[in-house]
Design an enzyme around this catalytic site. Structure first.
Site, PDB file in Angstrom:
ATOM      1  N   PRO A  21       0.809  -1.221   0.000  1.00  0.00           N
ATOM      2  CA  PRO A  21       0.000   0.000   0.000  1.00  0.00           C
ATOM      3  C   PRO A  21       0.846   1.277   0.000  1.00  0.00           C
ATOM      4  O   PRO A  21       1.756   1.409   0.806  1.00  0.00           O
ATOM      5  CB  PRO A  21      -0.784  -0.115   1.310  1.00  0.00           C
ATOM      6  CG  PRO A  21       0.107  -0.908   2.218  1.00  0.00           C
ATOM      7  CD  PRO A  21       0.871  -1.858   1.330  1.00  0.00           C
ATOM      8  N   ASP A  60      -2.178   2.908   2.436  1.00  0.00           N
ATOM      9  CA  ASP A  60      -1.581   3.084   3.745  1.00  0.00           C
ATOM     10  C   ASP A  60      -2.143   4.385   4.306  1.00  0.00           C
ATOM     11  O   ASP A  60      -1.932   5.439   3.727  1.00  0.00           O
ATOM     12  CB  ASP A  60      -0.060   3.208   3.565  1.00  0.00           C
ATOM     13  CG  ASP A  60       0.684   2.468   4.658  1.00  0.00           C
ATOM     14  OD1 ASP A  60       0.060   2.157   5.681  1.00  0.00           O
ATOM     15  OD2 ASP A  60       1.886   2.224   4.468  1.00  0.00           O
ATOM     16  N   TRP A 497       4.335   0.545   9.704  1.00  0.00           N
ATOM     17  CA  TRP A 497       4.924  -0.616   9.015  1.00  0.00           C
ATOM     18  C   TRP A 497       4.377  -1.922   9.582  1.00  0.00           C
ATOM     19  O   TRP A 497       4.368  -2.940   8.896  1.00  0.00           O
ATOM     20  CB  TRP A 497       6.448  -0.607   9.164  1.00  0.00           C
ATOM     21  CG  TRP A 497       7.100   0.496   8.402  1.00  0.00           C
ATOM     22  CD1 TRP A 497       7.547   1.675   8.900  1.00  0.00           C
ATOM     23  CD2 TRP A 497       7.371   0.520   6.999  1.00  0.00           C
ATOM     24  NE1 TRP A 497       8.094   2.436   7.893  1.00  0.00           N
ATOM     25  CE2 TRP A 497       8.002   1.745   6.718  1.00  0.00           C
ATOM     26  CE3 TRP A 497       7.139  -0.382   5.950  1.00  0.00           C
ATOM     27  CZ2 TRP A 497       8.405   2.103   5.444  1.00  0.00           C
ATOM     28  CZ3 TRP A 497       7.549  -0.031   4.678  1.00  0.00           C
ATOM     29  CH2 TRP A 497       8.184   1.201   4.436  1.00  0.00           C
ATOM     30  N   GLN A 533      12.455  -1.337  -0.117  1.00  0.00           N
ATOM     31  CA  GLN A 533      11.539  -2.135   0.704  1.00  0.00           C
ATOM     32  C   GLN A 533      12.196  -3.380   1.294  1.00  0.00           C
ATOM     33  O   GLN A 533      11.570  -4.098   2.075  1.00  0.00           O
ATOM     34  CB  GLN A 533      10.298  -2.531  -0.093  1.00  0.00           C
ATOM     35  CG  GLN A 533       9.490  -1.344  -0.567  1.00  0.00           C
ATOM     36  CD  GLN A 533       8.970  -0.485   0.563  1.00  0.00           C
ATOM     37  OE1 GLN A 533       8.785  -0.962   1.672  1.00  0.00           O
ATOM     38  NE2 GLN A 533       8.757   0.794   0.306  1.00  0.00           N
ATOM     39  N   TRP A 537       8.746  -2.946   3.615  1.00  0.00           N
ATOM     40  CA  TRP A 537       7.617  -3.859   3.507  1.00  0.00           C
ATOM     41  C   TRP A 537       8.032  -5.316   3.401  1.00  0.00           C
ATOM     42  O   TRP A 537       7.452  -6.177   4.061  1.00  0.00           O
ATOM     43  CB  TRP A 537       6.771  -3.448   2.311  1.00  0.00           C
ATOM     44  CG  TRP A 537       5.439  -4.097   2.250  1.00  0.00           C
ATOM     45  CD1 TRP A 537       4.514  -4.173   3.246  1.00  0.00           C
ATOM     46  CD2 TRP A 537       4.883  -4.771   1.113  1.00  0.00           C
ATOM     47  NE1 TRP A 537       3.396  -4.853   2.798  1.00  0.00           N
ATOM     48  CE2 TRP A 537       3.601  -5.220   1.487  1.00  0.00           C
ATOM     49  CE3 TRP A 537       5.320  -5.028  -0.180  1.00  0.00           C
ATOM     50  CZ2 TRP A 537       2.763  -5.915   0.621  1.00  0.00           C
ATOM     51  CZ3 TRP A 537       4.489  -5.713  -1.052  1.00  0.00           C
ATOM     52  CH2 TRP A 537       3.223  -6.153  -0.650  1.00  0.00           C
ATOM     53  N   LYS A 570      19.659  12.280  -6.834  1.00  0.00           N
ATOM     54  CA  LYS A 570      18.362  11.806  -6.356  1.00  0.00           C
ATOM     55  C   LYS A 570      17.245  12.578  -7.060  1.00  0.00           C
ATOM     56  O   LYS A 570      17.399  13.755  -7.356  1.00  0.00           O
ATOM     57  CB  LYS A 570      18.236  12.078  -4.857  1.00  0.00           C
ATOM     58  CG  LYS A 570      18.720  10.951  -3.985  1.00  0.00           C
ATOM     59  CD  LYS A 570      18.318  11.263  -2.548  1.00  0.00           C
ATOM     60  CE  LYS A 570      18.572  10.088  -1.634  1.00  0.00           C
ATOM     61  NZ  LYS A 570      18.241  10.398  -0.252  1.00  0.00           N
ATOM     62  N   LYS A 573      11.633  16.584  -5.857  1.00  0.00           N
ATOM     63  CA  LYS A 573      10.453  17.355  -6.244  1.00  0.00           C
ATOM     64  C   LYS A 573      10.806  18.824  -6.342  1.00  0.00           C
ATOM     65  O   LYS A 573      10.340  19.540  -7.210  1.00  0.00           O
ATOM     66  CB  LYS A 573       9.370  17.182  -5.172  1.00  0.00           C
ATOM     67  CG  LYS A 573       8.192  16.338  -5.648  1.00  0.00           C
ATOM     68  CD  LYS A 573       7.088  16.366  -4.612  1.00  0.00           C
ATOM     69  CE  LYS A 573       6.686  14.947  -4.266  1.00  0.00           C
ATOM     70  NZ  LYS A 573       5.872  14.845  -3.073  1.00  0.00           N
TER      71      LYS A 573
END
Ligand SMILES: [Zn+2]
Length: 1022
Positions: A21, A60, A497, A533, A537, A570, A573
């Site tokens: 999610p 999430d 998490w 992840q 996750w 990286k 934004k």
């Protein structure tokens, strides 16, 4: 259509997929798109293999990302602000902002062509989901895997909560900190101090001890002015770099004596703790001489090693700061000040009291909050843990061995290593918007109850429970089972998490809903997320599945690589250093973006630098050629009125047809093998290579067969072959490029046959027909294309356009087998390279004059002064001697021997010949032009000019025309010589040479193969 694709496959043949999610508080970025595409291709493929693949979307909804967003919108800055605002109001506000961008997500995900079930999405804030999370927690509690402990944890002062160690690992940055060396005055001694070093001066107020290494050498340095200082001998040069000249004597300082010392604390806040063991020198095995003074300042309240050491040797622990990391009244001088702000005043004070020995700054890697960018503080705090170390860790390691990772090295590499070093998992957060820890406790007696469901809570409290959020249940009290008053809920909520790791159970409301839904869906056959992840996750799924069922939560996992900006930085934004995804989708289409990401190193968990050019290339090099192949077919099929039902009676014997069919079967074989192993990084490049074979070889080589006017078997087999290849290939490609393949399918299949499945995505994945594979033919063709590529490169290097016919091509194959293969392909090669004849040669001396020179670098050291003699001998080698050298024999020279590798080969192409060699295949091209060849080229160029004129005049490809040619005598004579060819190629019924007929309205003055002339044409009405 998604629903239809799922339901068209039998329910008892499930392929299990889990969606990791995302948070909907932000817009989707490229990392999400990459994962989304991988998560789409797998299920589409397995659907076409006949499996039912449910794809529930998940959100999430809890945790810091949401709370931070809410705080920003509400203008709340601290924990106190939230308390003032009201936890209830705050949580309800979180509930509103959490799904802020869901519609943007839906739009973009759908635009990418990802199929998901939006209707049955799971949300971690739904009561059913939270109740299952409670069940997970309670199960761990019952297994004795939950405990509360004081531990030194990385703590975010702004978010006022500890972070788990995998969160900490996400946020290391280089930062500048003070670097100070401090004097600790030894008790009962005159003018004797121990030097210790720290980069966190604010922790000095909580110093409880000094640690030395038992195996290290220490020195007692006496300065000229009388002061004596203790430090590790190995650190003297650095620490006394500036005071070297002030040193009087250096004596040995025994460790035993050091360990018996006590000292005066720098501050008097905790003077009273001396009775409890504070302010003495202790031994620790982590002390090194890599930095500082070789003596470590120990503040057990701040730092993991410090705390452990304190527990071990009996130093008291003080942690005089509040939840916001401001000093409490225990440190009255700095009360209410944020710890980091105290560094400077502390240094000033130490300087004033002459306790400071040296100060500077240091740039080092330090962890920051991954969410809000605050520097983390290591502090001692009460936290709830899952006990990972020990038995559970062993189960996790065993479960990992059952997982098919792509790329494979993740299993024992990045993920395996992470598991081996796994620590107990800090799962509580001192926050508000999350699933509350279901523990009710009496703080005084310690009596505690863990609640496993809403119904249980209802029963224990007698209150109606319909929402499990903190602000709704914190007021509920449970009567003590032993009859000692009431139990209150502990204030913490769970790490989000923990919730995403619980999704296999919670998305099915296990065990409260229909347990069979969960049982049928666990473990997942396939999941995919990106590399970060492995500590997120993938990790939490593994912890919980191992703890609950002693199993992995998923069987196969494709790990996507990290995406970077084109310059390797990286993605940011703020900097906008990447092309906007929506814009890219508009500009190049979803298929191009999908292909770009799927055909990239990101499919092997490697870094990908995003470039708009790469997306453009996917479109230009793959999707457009595929579409052109399809349009080519449709154009000619329409002209000839060809219908797909004619496919059935054709089995082609044409070499090119057999070849492309064989290549297709090989591709299908490879696709299915690799997809079964989840190696998308191998399937997609194979598909791309096939597009090239189909368009740039098969169709280009077969064009003439579609153009020609006779409707014979050859034409029929060309149509049947291309049709079958286009349809079958589109199906194989459908999971990767769902849009363009659907369009091709709709027109080529569905429009012709209403009984065909309504969508390509409802078709079955084609399987290889081994009988149609011909490895020998594929090999031959590959060799022929290699020869052609070399021939083409020679043409372009020597400025010879392909239209110019050439007399001879010489081929020197690497071995006998290739010689035979090339012989089979000779017609194709001559035609493709526009050559009159092919000559197979036996030896490179047929192409070049080869001579040999001594290789001085090799021979010089061996022969020394005799080199002159050797050189003369080599220059005089006879042809026979060279032949024997090339057979591997040796020749005696000047008392030694030489072999072929001692010689430098020099090749000089024969006159009129150019040569290219690649991997043992040599190609020679005769570049001499005569009148006959030039005339032929002129005729070919003329045809091409006329075809262009036809096109520009808007004639139909089947229109008949009349042509006039007038100009240089060379142009006219070449036209006359090749009249039939020109007429045939251009569908001209009449070609007039030497004058321009008045009725030819379309005219062009131009040069043809360098000869000036006027060309004219007109359409002849039928
Ligand atoms: Zn933070």
């Amino acid at each position: 259509m998604y629903r239809q694709a799922v339901d068209s496959r039998p329910a008892d043949k499930p392929f299990r997929f889990y969606d990791g999610p995302p948070f909907a508080t932000g817009l989707p970025h490229y990392g999400h798109l990459l994962a989304s595409i991988t998560k789409d291709v797998g299920p589409r493929y397995w659907t076409m293999r006949g499996y039912r693949v449910e794809r529930r979307w998940g959100w999430d909804c809890h945790g810091l990302p949401v709370e931070v967003e809410a705080e920003q919108q509400l203008g709340l800055k601290t924990r106190a602000d939230i308390i003032d605002f009201g936890v209830s109001e705050f949580n309800e506000f979180c509930r509103e902002v959490v799904l802020k961008y869901t519609s943007e997500w839906e739009t973009l995900i759908q635009r990418m062509g990802r199929w998901v079930d939006w209707d049955r999405q799971y949300r971690t804030m739904d009561t059913d989901f939270m109740e299952s999370v409670w069940w997970v927690f309670k199960s761990l509690w019952d297994k004795g895997l939950i405990y509360e402990g004081y531990k030194s944890l990385a703590y975010c002062p702004r978010c006022a909560t500890p972070l788990s160690n995998f969160e900490v690992n996400q946020g290391y940055q280089d930062t500048q900190d003070p670097s100070v060396t401090v004097r600790f005055k030894v008790r009962g001694e005159e003018n004797l101090s121990i030097l210790a070093w720290t980069t966190t001066p604010w922790t000095l107020a909580s110093n409880m001890g000094l640690a030395v290494g038992e195996g290290l050498d220490y020195a007692r340095v006496t300065m000229k002015h009388g002061e004596r200082l203790i430090l590790a001998r190995a650190r003297m040069d650095v620490v006394f770099a500036k005071q070297k000249d002030d040193i009087a004597t250096v004596d040995e300082q025994s460790v035993d004596e050091l360990l018996a010392m006590t000292y005066e604390p720098l501050f008097d806040y905790f003077e009273g703790l001396r009775e409890e063991g504070a302010f003495r020198v202790v031994a620790a095995d982590f002390v090194s001489v890599e930095d500082g003074t070789g003596i470590v300042h120990i503040a057990p309240g701040f730092g993991e090693e410090d705390f452990k050491l304190g527990q071990l040797v009996g130093l008291p622990t003080v942690c005089p700061i509040d939840a916001d990391c401001k000093f409490t009244d225990e440190v009255k001088d700095y009360e209410g000040q944020f710890v980091k702000d105290v560094d400077t005043p502390v240094i000033r004070r130490l300087r004033d009291s002459a306790q400071l020995f040296a100060e500077s700054t240091i740039v080092h890697s330090y962890p920051f909050c991954w969410r809000c960018d605050s520097p983390l503080i290591y502090r001692n705090i009460s936290t709830w843990f899952v006990k990972v170390e020990g038995e559970l860790k062993e189960k996790m390691i065993a479960a990992n061995q059952q997982i098919g990772w792509v790329p494979e090295h993740i299993r024992d590499g990045r993920f395996g290593k992470w598991l081996e070093g796994a620590r107990d998992w800090a799962i509580s957060r001192n926050r508000y918007w999350g699933t509350p820890l279901p523990i009710w406790r009496n703080e005084e007696t310690g009596e505690a109850v863990c609640v496993g469901s809403a119904a249980e809570l209802q029963e224990l409290t007698g209150q109606n429970v319909d929402d499990l959020h903190k602000h709704r249940i914190d007021t509920l009290e449970i009567p003590s089972p032993s009859g000692n008053g009431m139990l209150q809920r502990v204030p913490e909520v769970l790490d989000c998490w923990f919730e995403s790791g619980s999704m296999p159970y919670a998305q099915n409301h296990y065990p409260f809903g229909r347990p069979e839904d969960f049982e049928a869906s666990f473990p997942a056959d396939f999941i995919s997320e990106n590399l970060d992840q492995t500590r997120g996750w993938f990790y939490t799924l593994t912890i919980l599945a191992a703890a609950l069922f002693d199993k992995p939560a998923f069987k196969n996992c494709i790990v996507g690589g990290m995406l970077l900006a084109e310059d390797g930085r990286k993605l940011s934004k703020r900097l906008r250093n990447y092309p906007d995804p929506t814009e890219m989708l508009e500009k190049y289409g979803a298929d191009a973006l999908r292909l770009y990401l799927l055909n990239s190193p990101a499919m092997k968990a490697e870094e990908l630098r995003l470039s708009e050019n790469g997306m453009n290339q996917s479109l230009r090099d793959v999707i457009i050629p595929l579409w052109n192949a399809y349009s080519f077919f449709v154009t000619y099929a329409n002209i000839d009125g060809w219908m797909p039902e004619r496919v059935k009676d054709v089995e082609s014997s044409h070499q090119l047809d057999r070849w492309i069919v064989s290549e297709l079967q090989t591709l299908l074989h490879d696709i299915n093998t690799e997809m079964e192993a989840y190696r998308l990084y191998r399937t997609v490049p194979a598909m791309v290579a096939f597009v090239e074979k189909l368009t740039n070889w098969y169709i280009r080589r077969s064009r003439r067969r579609f153009w020609k006017s006779e409707d014979d078997t050859d034409k029929a087999s060309a149509y049947a072959t291309l049709y079958q290849v286009l349809v079958t290939f589109s199906k194989a490609l459908a999971p990767v490029l769902p849009f363009v393949t659907e369009q091709i399918y709709q027109n080529l299949v569905r429009a012709q046959d209403s009984n065909a499945p309504p969508s390509i995505h409802l078709c079955d994945m084609p399987q290889a027909d081994e009988r149609l594979r011909d490895g020998e033919l594929e090999e031959q063709m590959q060799l022929a294309t290699r020869a052609v590529v070399l021939g083409r490169s020679l043409r372009s290097k020597n400025d010879l356009k392909v239209r110019q016919p050439l007399r001879t091509l010489y081929l020197l194959p690497p071995d006998e087998h290739s010689r035979e293969e090339l012989m089979e392909m000779r017609d194709l090669i001559t035609d493709e390279l526009n050559i009159k004849e092919i000559v197979m040669v036996e030896d490179e001396t047929d192409l070049s004059d080869v001579s040999y020179k001594p290789d001085f670098k090799v021979l010089g050291p061996r022969f020394g002064k005799q080199m002159k003699e050797v050189g003369a001998r080599v220059n005089a080698l006879t042809a026979d001697e060279i032949a024997s050298l090339r057979k591997g024999e040796r020749i005696a020279v000047a008392g030694g021997e030489i072999a072929l590798e001692d010689l430098e080969v020099q090749r000089k192409e024969k006159d009129g010949l150019v040569v290219a060699i690649d991997n043992n295949l040599a190609v020679g091209l005769d570049v001499i032009l005569d009148d006959e060849l030039i005339d032929e080229c002129t005729a070919r160029e003329l045809v091409s000019r006329i075809q262009n004129m036809r096109k520009e005049a808007g004639f139909d490809v089947s229109d008949r025309i009349a042509v006039g040619v007038q100009g240089d005598s060379k142009l006219e004579s070449a036209t006359n010589k090749h009249l039939k060819y020109v007429a045939g190629e251009t569908l001209a019924e009449a070609v007039v040479v030497g004058e321009i007929p008045d009725d030819c309205g379309v005219r062009l003055e131009t040069t043809v193969n360098g000869f000036h002339g006027t060309l004219a044409l007109r359409k002849i009405s039928a």
